[in-house]
Design a protein around this motif. Structure first.
Motif, PDB file in Angstrom:
ATOM      1  N   ARG A 115      -1.608   2.859  17.778  1.00  0.00           N
ATOM      2  CA  ARG A 115      -2.037   4.168  17.290  1.00  0.00           C
ATOM      3  C   ARG A 115      -3.433   4.511  17.789  1.00  0.00           C
ATOM      4  NH1 ARG A 115      -0.353   3.908  10.927  1.00  0.00           N
ATOM      5  NH2 ARG A 115       1.894   3.995  11.247  1.00  0.00           N
TER       6      ARG A 115
ATOM      7  N   TRP B 246      -5.798   0.204   5.496  1.00  0.00           N
ATOM      8  CA  TRP B 246      -4.823   1.041   4.790  1.00  0.00           C
ATOM      9  C   TRP B 246      -5.030   0.952   3.282  1.00  0.00           C
ATOM     10  CZ3 TRP B 246      -0.701  -1.635   8.231  1.00  0.00           C
ATOM     11  CH2 TRP B 246      -0.656  -1.016   9.481  1.00  0.00           C
TER      12      TRP B 246
ATOM     13  N   ALA C 225      -6.729   6.689   9.583  1.00  0.00           N
ATOM     14  CA  ALA C 225      -5.364   6.641  10.105  1.00  0.00           C
ATOM     15  C   ALA C 225      -4.314   6.282   9.056  1.00  0.00           C
ATOM     16  CB  ALA C 225      -5.315   5.649  11.264  1.00  0.00           C
ATOM     17  N   ASP C 226      -4.441   6.823   7.898  1.00  0.00           N
ATOM     18  CA  ASP C 226      -3.478   6.570   6.831  1.00  0.00           C
ATOM     19  C   ASP C 226      -3.957   7.340   5.608  1.00  0.00           C
ATOM     20  OD1 ASP C 226      -1.376   4.558   5.490  1.00  0.00           O
ATOM     21  OD2 ASP C 226      -3.133   4.720   4.188  1.00  0.00           O
TER      22      ASP C 226
ATOM     23  N   PHE D  70       2.011   3.677   1.824  1.00  0.00           N
ATOM     24  CA  PHE D  70       3.122   3.938   2.709  1.00  0.00           C
ATOM     25  C   PHE D  70       4.294   2.994   2.435  1.00  0.00           C
ATOM     26  CE2 PHE D  70       5.476   2.766   6.481  1.00  0.00           C
ATOM     27  CZ  PHE D  70       5.950   3.991   6.923  1.00  0.00           C
ATOM     28  N   MET D  71       3.965   1.722   2.285  1.00  0.00           N
ATOM     29  CA  MET D  71       5.035   0.758   2.042  1.00  0.00           C
ATOM     30  C   MET D  71       5.660   0.988   0.669  1.00  0.00           C
ATOM     31  SD  MET D  71       6.046  -1.084   4.383  1.00  0.00           S
ATOM     32  CE  MET D  71       5.506  -1.356   6.070  1.00  0.00           C
TER      33      MET D  71
ATOM     34  N   TYR E  91       4.690  10.436   9.328  1.00  0.00           N
ATOM     35  CA  TYR E  91       5.207   9.110   9.662  1.00  0.00           C
ATOM     36  C   TYR E  91       6.051   8.741   8.477  1.00  0.00           C
ATOM     37  CZ  TYR E  91       5.515   4.724  12.053  1.00  0.00           C
ATOM     38  OH  TYR E  91       5.996   3.648  12.754  1.00  0.00           O
TER      39      TYR E  91
ATOM     40  N   ALA F 236       0.666  10.029   7.668  1.00  0.00           N
ATOM     41  CA  ALA F 236       1.899   9.564   7.039  1.00  0.00           C
ATOM     42  C   ALA F 236       2.375  10.444   5.893  1.00  0.00           C
ATOM     43  CB  ALA F 236       1.801   8.109   6.565  1.00  0.00           C
TER      44      ALA F 236
ATOM     45  N   HIS G  67       0.852  -1.185   0.000  1.00  0.00           N
ATOM     46  CA  HIS G  67       0.000   0.000   0.000  1.00  0.00           C
ATOM     47  C   HIS G  67       0.885   1.231   0.000  1.00  0.00           C
ATOM     48  CE1 HIS G  67       0.733  -1.063   4.190  1.00  0.00           C
ATOM     49  NE2 HIS G  67       0.595   0.214   4.487  1.00  0.00           N
TER      50      HIS G  67
ATOM     51  N   LEU H  78       0.654  -2.486  15.664  1.00  0.00           N
ATOM     52  CA  LEU H  78       0.935  -1.066  15.501  1.00  0.00           C
ATOM     53  C   LEU H  78      -0.334  -0.260  15.289  1.00  0.00           C
ATOM     54  CD1 LEU H  78       2.064   0.896  12.726  1.00  0.00           C
ATOM     55  CD2 LEU H  78       2.324  -1.431  12.012  1.00  0.00           C
TER      56      LEU H  78
ATOM     57  N   ASP I 202      11.426   0.984  12.337  1.00  0.00           N
ATOM     58  CA  ASP I 202       9.994   1.163  12.532  1.00  0.00           C
ATOM     59  C   ASP I 202       9.375   0.227  13.565  1.00  0.00           C
ATOM     60  OD1 ASP I 202       7.542   2.291  12.266  1.00  0.00           O
ATOM     61  OD2 ASP I 202       6.977   1.175  10.461  1.00  0.00           O
ATOM     62  N   ARG I 203       9.073  -0.980  13.167  1.00  0.00           N
ATOM     63  CA  ARG I 203       8.411  -1.886  14.099  1.00  0.00           C
ATOM     64  C   ARG I 203       9.486  -2.582  14.912  1.00  0.00           C
ATOM     65  NH1 ARG I 203       4.722  -4.427   9.220  1.00  0.00           N
ATOM     66  NH2 ARG I 203       3.878  -2.449   8.518  1.00  0.00           N
TER      67      ARG I 203
HETATM   68  O1  LIG Z   1       2.161   0.072   6.871  1.00  0.00           O
HETATM   69  C1  LIG Z   1       1.959   1.125   7.750  1.00  0.00           C
HETATM   70  C2  LIG Z   1       1.434   2.342   7.059  1.00  0.00           C
HETATM   71  O2  LIG Z   1       0.360   2.158   6.264  1.00  0.00           O
HETATM   72  C3  LIG Z   1       1.161   3.349   8.092  1.00  0.00           C
HETATM   73  O3  LIG Z   1       0.567   4.468   7.561  1.00  0.00           O
HETATM   74  O4  LIG Z   1       2.353   3.640   8.721  1.00  0.00           O
HETATM   75  C4  LIG Z   1       3.056   2.611   9.290  1.00  0.00           C
HETATM   76  C5  LIG Z   1       3.244   1.489   8.371  1.00  0.00           C
HETATM   77  O5  LIG Z   1       3.864   0.407   8.964  1.00  0.00           O
END
Ligand SMILES: O[C@@H]1[C@@H](O)[C@H](O)OC[C@H]1O
Ligand SMILES: Nc1ncnc2c1ncn2[C@@H]1O[C@H](COP(=O)(O)OP(=O)(O)OP(=O)(O)O)[C@@H](O)[C@H]1O
Ligand SMILES: Nc1ncnc2c1ncn2[C@@H]1O[C@H](COP(=O)(O)OP(=O)(O)OP(=O)(O)O)[C@@H](O)[C@H]1O
Ligand SMILES: [Mg+2]
Ligand SMILES: [Mg+2]
Lengths: 499, 294, 334, 334
Positions: free
Chosen positions: B149, B172, B197-198, B18-19, B246, B224, B16, B145, B97-98
């Motif tokens: 959030r 997402w 949230a994205d 962000f990735m 982010y 993000a 997606h 995660l 990150d994670r």
């Molecule tokens: O995949 C996640 C992404 O979509 C989010 O917005 O931020 C953190 C990421 O790990």
């Protein structure tokens, strides 16, 4: 002697339709009891009831004098009752050996005893004079050989009662002889045998008693002794029967089909022949002679080299449709796997080959219905409900449907492989008349048949095939059983020795 | 020869936005570093699930002889012991990150701030809305995660009197978010704001709102810093008042620091947490990367 | 007669069969040669054991899938079932630590729970398919959604992790082995051998094939078709349990995304191996080859950074198709 | 002839058939009642058009899938094919703006590209399956990986977005319509009606069913089996293109994750609708019902916050199975 298996007042209905009406029937050890009747008379249904495949709707089954009701065919088998079906009951993807022993595999400890099963399979097949490798898959076998496997399977189990539903429909004389010998042997051992066939000469040869069914009703049971074939036929159809074969029409002069140097790799080598307008050409040969493969090669169902000309124009190779468009169609000998969609309605089957003649963009359902009416009429298809699936027709009626389907394409040239397989004597006559009428109309017909009388009775010329090639062409007075058999076996006429 | 190195980089695949951005930055920084440091070779793998990522890491160790590993764990728990095993072979480990489930494994930790991500967004809602205002929330793919959030967000709006009408997972994903938002709009007549949230989800949400013609009723906060969203913030779009950073570029930071640590004597170990910041029309320009796919 | 070699029913058509059979093996060999030429460590102990050990999960499942498919069925739920079984196993083990402490009993209890959960899940599929008579595709597609979501729910949206000490104790089940051969490889090998024997040398294997080839015929031949059909799903469920027993010590956790797409990988392995998707013929050793091919593709892509990682999927897809083309060579559509 | 051929219009299996046919309809009605009772806006114009318009993509694809499955095939690649087609379409349109400007020609060019790409992708599947003779499952599984990865690659890992102005111009194709009925619904309806007619009233439909029921019989009946089989994949590819034409104006973007799991949803819809997975019988209107059932489940779950959203998958799975149980009621396993 007391009956081993007996039916008392058995009826059977499918949905609202009753197809057996209170039939009484008994079978004693060591007898061969033949059940005969027209297509759709209820023979297979009766046999399935006795074999535990179907439950009677009302009435009772008695085994050794005690009433029984088989939960399923397994229960019947446990009681020593075995049945050979009219339709094959083999798993195509499995091998001969796997089919022979399915459900009763030989084991050594937890494992299969493959060697023992292969050995026994060979023995069983050899007893039938059938030399098929037990490791072959059924799908790779010819129809007659499949039937032999089917028979071998039943012979391999120790049965007290053996029910055989048209075991010889797909066999030629030679295999039939072998089979009948085996049946005699079993009879001598005390097995009770219930047998049906539309080849009444077989019945006359082996039966001790004969029961006639007509339209689901028991007509008579009497000793075979003194019951002539002619009388049997009349008892079955309930009317006088005239001559079986109509007069042969005189073929025209022009050649409509020319086959030249046709080779179907693995099966047929360098076959050439011609077919004239208005001619009925017979093809005879032993099982495995390659007649079917030759015909399939001609119409493009199998890869083949050589030329096929229809009315002088070479046919596009490998295209069944092109053949059809040129007016050439082939009626398969394997109605169950290649002929009919058993799970579909009658109309859908009937019109499949000639679908483009039913309406333009859209199929015209009324025209289809009319075609079915006409087919039922013309081919005497005995069907109590037009909405039935093709698979619920009796075997002979399926064959008639297949014939109707083929004819619907209005072929100029039609190749019929085993035209009367499983067809009763009354209808046979109608089909013969139909074939003769086709020829009289200027159509041309090739009849591939393992029933010599049929080939002889219909054809003005006969090609005899042996081991993948056309061994001889006989015409007029040359066409005799003896001549055909000698050519088919590769026996030269002058010396009588194998060539 | 002595001073040639191999760095393995294991990241989730670009499933997606962000990735995708993260993949872009990883590849871009690798290309840059290969220019700068010819003696460093990189192995980049992308994985669609945790198991595949562990496989990738095993392969890097067994066949590529890596000297350092940069990993963005697909999931924290399952990656912990495999990464630990890598560490035990004396290979430098950078986690991005994670985090891992056990502390102290990695030499270097570079991360965004998930708690901060939820909190910063929550704070904006708490500041802007009041008692009795209604919001709906679109969550990500169910993961730890995402939980962090959302918990931080809920903590931040606690006591504000804001009414969370509903929360559903939009994964997402634009299409999922569009569908969920359409249904939220059918279900609730009065929505004052949306936390998607994205930014991928925000795009879907905005479209659903536009379709319903309710653009003037509610605003949307994504997250993000997707470039299209930043651009609209820069233009002062009232529907998207703010965003929360982010940065997917954190992977580049991690790779660069790792490379630097290998080739120079500079000590680079430690923790780098890239805090989540609020993006407003005023500061938006500094978060706008027109070349990034995200 | 003459020199004509008219084929008869007496000779099996060996030639055609042989190429079909050997196809996947050739593909595997080609991949091995490719790998070895790309990287000298490819055939090293570490890489070989890595690849084999990680193939074990899908491998064990794919062997069960071979029976299901041979019997004319399909199971789309295995991946999410594995996630669910792992979740249940982990939760049970965590819950039992206060009672059993950390040690063999705990691990044994965990293993038992995993096996039983797998068998129960398989039984449920089997009952719905064989007894209630619902299309296997639908049952197992539904089950796939159910188990995945249940796992997410059990994990509260996150990850279920085995207690750290329990995990350290359990870890050797994945990483250690016998004479340098890791346990997963041993278990995979044993399952493969037993599976191959069961398929070829026992009545059960034949009954599965008969069921897949023609249910009616099987029924008429006194094969208990419902029981056999059900048993294939139960067997597969049990093997999912077994695979999970190997999987949990590797990653120590489970989440809603554990085992994603395993079903497709397992089915692909089965078909690459030569088992017929519509049922009636199964080849367990072929499945093993299929699994190895799929694992090697991933491994080889990691050996050489030749392409954009975005294109990995393209290469994988093409190789999978090619592996089967090799197999079908010369055979027309069926 | 005698009285043997008693004409009777009472078909034995009518009763059973009727329940089977009506099953999915009942399930759909039950869902509608459930939805209406949960939320008063459920039957409102907005919600109804939303749900129908969203169903259009999967719906159009599922109708093509009905032909593929009826013909005895399967296509796992449709979801990723849709992503790929969308990607190609967007890139082409963006590239053509300097040439064509923003307007009808641009959109028409985009649509043409989408259709052609879909048809070409379908043709490729069809050739590999019908001509080369590779198992459909493997070909389309491979294609699924290939298209998904190609899309990711085209998008450089991110999202491909249509130029803003082009999109604004194109947007009405999803959101506007005729007499208040959005275009996607109209297109879906047209495709469904044409599909239903093609399946039931034309030779093509009969030939697909014959091919799926028994390929040999079809061949012996002069049906061009290879051509028909190939055509089902081409048709499906074209419909994927058409679905994409409706999809792109909605959000104006595509990425590697566009259309994920559409294949399973489409296949599930087809089977829920009563088409037989092993081929031989297809019911287009049933597929439409199946698609609506699947869409409604999601919609209802969103409208009714009754449970933990983690459990949505569980409920979906159970309802899908139940919808089919209803259909199979009284019918034993086949
Ligand atoms: O995949 C996640 C992404 O979509 C989010 O917005 O931020 C953190 C990421 O790990
Ligand atoms: N499953 C079924 N459903 C409906 N009708 C059936 C079914 N099976 C058989 N019938 C009908 O029962 C009647 C008797 O069929 P049966 O197969 O017993 O005839 P038969 O005497 O064996 O004929 P043949 O010589 O053609 O084999 C036929 O009218 C047939 O259509
Ligand atoms: N479907 C098949 N696949 C492979 N080989 C076949 C098949 N059908 C037949 N054969 C082989 O072809 C040869 C000839 O077949 P077949 O017995 O059908 O000849 P035929 O002359 O048509 O005889 P009949 O018509 O009496 O069956 C046999 O040796 C058989 O092994
Ligand atoms: Mg009969
Ligand atoms: Mg023949």
């Amino acid at each position: 002697m007391t009956a081993i298996l007996e039916a008392r007042g058995v009826t059977r209905s499918f949905g609202p339709i009753e197809v057996l009406h209170g039939v009484d029937f008994s079978l004693v050890p060591g007898e061969i009891h033949a059940l005969i009747g027209e297509n759709g008379a209820g023979k297979s249904t009766m046999m399935k009831i006795l074999g535990g495949y179907l439950a009677p709707t009302t009435g009772a089954l008695m085994l050794d004098g005690k009433q029984v009701s088989f939960a399923d065919q397994r229960a019947a088998e446990a009681a020593g009752i075995l049945m050979i079906h009219q339709e094959f009951n083999l798993a195509l993807q499995l091998t001969v050996e796997e089919n022979l022993f399915l459900g009763r595999e030989k084991r050594r400890g937890p494992f299969l005893d493959g060697r023992a099963m292969r050995e026994e399979a060979r023995t069983l097949l050899a007893r039938l004079d059938c030399h098929v490798d037990p490791r072959r898959r059924i799908q790779d076998l010819s129809v007659p050989n499949r039937q032999m496997v089917e028979i071998a399977r039943a012979l391999g189990r120790q049965a007290r009662v053996l029910i055989m539903d048209e075991p010889t429909a797909v066999l030629t004389g030679r295999e039939t002889d072998v089979l009948l010998e085996q049946i005699e042997r079993l009879k001598a051992q005390g097995t009770a045998i219930l047998y049906t066939s539309h080849k009444l000469d077989e019945i006359a040869r082996i039966a001790d008693r004969v029961t006639v069914l007509r339209d689901g009703t028991h007509i008579t049971t009497r000793p075979a002794e003194g019951f002539t074939e002619h009388a049997m036929a009349e008892a079955m159809v309930g009317r006088e029967l005239s001559d079986l074969f109509p007069a042969k029409a005189k073929p025209g002069a022009d050649v409509v089909l020319e086959v030249e140097g046709l080779t179907v790799p693995g099966y047929v080598r360098d076959a050439s022949f011609t077919l004239r307008r208005g001619e009925v050409l017979g093809f005879a040969g032993l099982v495995g002679a390659g007649r079917t493969e030759l015909m399939e090669g001609i119409v493009g169902l199998r890869p083949a080299q050589g030329t096929v000309r229809v009315n002088g124009t070479p046919l596009k190779p490998g295209s069944v449709r092109a053949a059809r468009e040129a007016g050439l169609v082939y009626l398969t000998e394997d109605r169950k796997d290649k002929g009919l969609l058993l799970g579909k309605a009658l109309t859908e089957n009937l019109t499949l080959l000639a679908l483009d003649t039913f309406g333009g963009v859209f199929i015209d359902p009324q025209a289809e219905d009319q075609a079915l009416d006409q087919a039922i009429e013309e081919f005497d298809i005995r069907v109590k409900d037009r909405k039935l699936l093709a698979g619920s027709l009796s075997g002979g009626n399926q064959q008639k449907l297949l014939m109707a389907k083929t004819m619907l394409a209005k072929p100029q040239i039609v190749i019929i492989d085993e035209p009367t397989r499983g067809i009763d004597i009354g209808t046979k006559q109608q089909i013969y008349e139909f074939i003769a009428a086709l020829a009289a109309q200027g159509k041309s017909v090739i009849v591939v048949s393992s029933e010599l009388p049929e080939v002889i009775g219909l054809s003005s010329r006969v090609c005899v095939m042996g081991r993948g090639h056309i061994a001889a062409e006989l015409s007029g007075a040359e066409i005799t059983e003896d001549a055909i058999l000698r050519r088919a076996m590769g026996v030269s006429e002058t010396t009588g020795e194998p060539a | 020869q002595e001073d040639s190195y191999t760095i393995g980089v294991a990241i989730p695949s670009a499933t997606h936005g962000f990735m995708g951005g993260l993949n872009y930055h990883a590849q871009a920084s690798i290309a840059r570093l290969e220019e700068t440091y010819p003696q460093i070779e990189f192995v980049l793998t992308t994985a669609g699930d945790a198991g595949k990522m562990v496989n990738d890491i095993e392969d890097m160790v067994a066949t590529r002889g890596i000297d350092a590993l940069v990993v963005l764990p697909f999931e924290s728990e399952p990656l912990t012991s495999p990464v630990q095993a890598v560490k035990e072979q004396g290979i430098w480990v950078t986690v991005v990150d994670r985090g891992l489930a056990v502390e102290g494994i990695e030499d270097l930790y570079v991360a965004g701030d998930n708690t901060g991500f939820g909190r910063v967004a929550g704070e904006y809602f708490a500041e802007t809305l009041g008692e009795g205002d209604n919001i709906v929330v679109l969550r990500g793919i169910p993961t730890t995660l995402d939980n962090e959030r959302v918990e931080a967000f809920e903590a931040a709006i606690e006591g504000s009197g804001i009414n969370v009408l509903d929360m559903q997972h939009g994964n997402w994903n634009r299409d999922d978010a569009f569908n969920v938002m359409q249904d939220f709009l059918s279900k609730y007549d009065d929505i004052d704001a949306v936390w998607a949230a994205d930014d991928d989800m925000a795009i879907g949400v905005l479209e659903a709102i536009a379709q319903a013609g309710r653009e003037d009723d509610m605003w949307v906060v994504g997250g993000a810093g997707m470039k299209e969203i930043i651009a609209r913030i820069m233009e002062g779009d009232p529907q998207i008042p703010v965003n929360v950073t982010y940065p997917p570029a954190q992977i580049a930071t991690a790779i660069e620091l790792t490379a630097l640590g290998l080739v120079s004597a500079t000590p680079v170990s430690g923790r780098f947490i890239i805090g989540s910041q609020r993006i407003t029309p005023e500061n938006a320009e500094q978060f706008y990367f027109p070349d990034s796919p995200f | 007669m003459t020199d004509t070699t008219v084929e008869s029913d007496a000779t099996p058509r060996r030639g055609a069969l042989r190429l079909q059979t050997i196809g996947p093996v050739l593909a595997l060999i080609a991949l091995i040669i490719l790998g070895a030429s790309l990287n000298s460590n490819f055939l090293g102990y570490a890489n070989v054991t890595n690849v084999l050990a990680r193939s074990a999960f899908i491998g064990i499942i794919a062997i069960g899938m071979t029976f299901v498919i041979t019997g004319g069925g399909i199971d789309l739920s295995v991946g999410s079932m594995a996630a669910f079984v792992a979740g249940v196993m982990i939760m049970t083990m965590n819950a039992l630590i206060p009672v059993l402490g950390i040690g063999v009993p705990l691990v044994a209890a965990g293993m038992a729970v995993a096996l039983l959960t797998g068998l129960a899940a398989g039984l449920l599929n089997g009952v719905l398919i064989a007894k209630v008579g619902i299309e296997a595709f639908i049952v197992t597609l539904g089950a796939m959604g159910v188990y995945r979501s249940l796992t997410t729910w059990l994990a509260d949206g996150g990850t279920l992790s085995l207690n750290f000490d329990a995990r350290s104790f359990y870890r050797p089940v994945y990483y250690d082995g016998l004479l340098g051969v890791p346990w997963p490889i041993i278990v995979f090998a044993v399952v493969a051998i037993v599976g191959e024997i069961a398929m070829r040398k026992t009545a059960y294997g034949r009954h599965c094939a008969a069921l897949g080839a023609n249910e009616q015929v099987a029924r008429y031949s006194a094969v208990r078709v419902d029981a056999v059909r059900m048993s294939t799903y139960v067997l597969l469920g049990g093997l999912v349990g077994l695979a999970t027993i190997m999987y949990v010590p590797r990653l120590g956790s489970a989440s809603g995304s554990t085992g994603t797409l395993w079903e497709l990988e397992a089915i692909a392995a089965v078909i690459i191996g030569g088992t017929v998707l519509k049922g009636g013929f199964g080849r367990v050793w072929g499945t093993v080859i299929g699994v190895l091919i799929l694992s090697l593709i991933d491994n080889i892509l990691n050996l050489a950074s030749i392409v954009s990682p975005y294109l990995n999927g393209t290469i994988q897809g093409v190789i999978v198709i090619l592996a089967v083309v090799l197999q079908r060579q010369g055979k027309s559509a069926d």
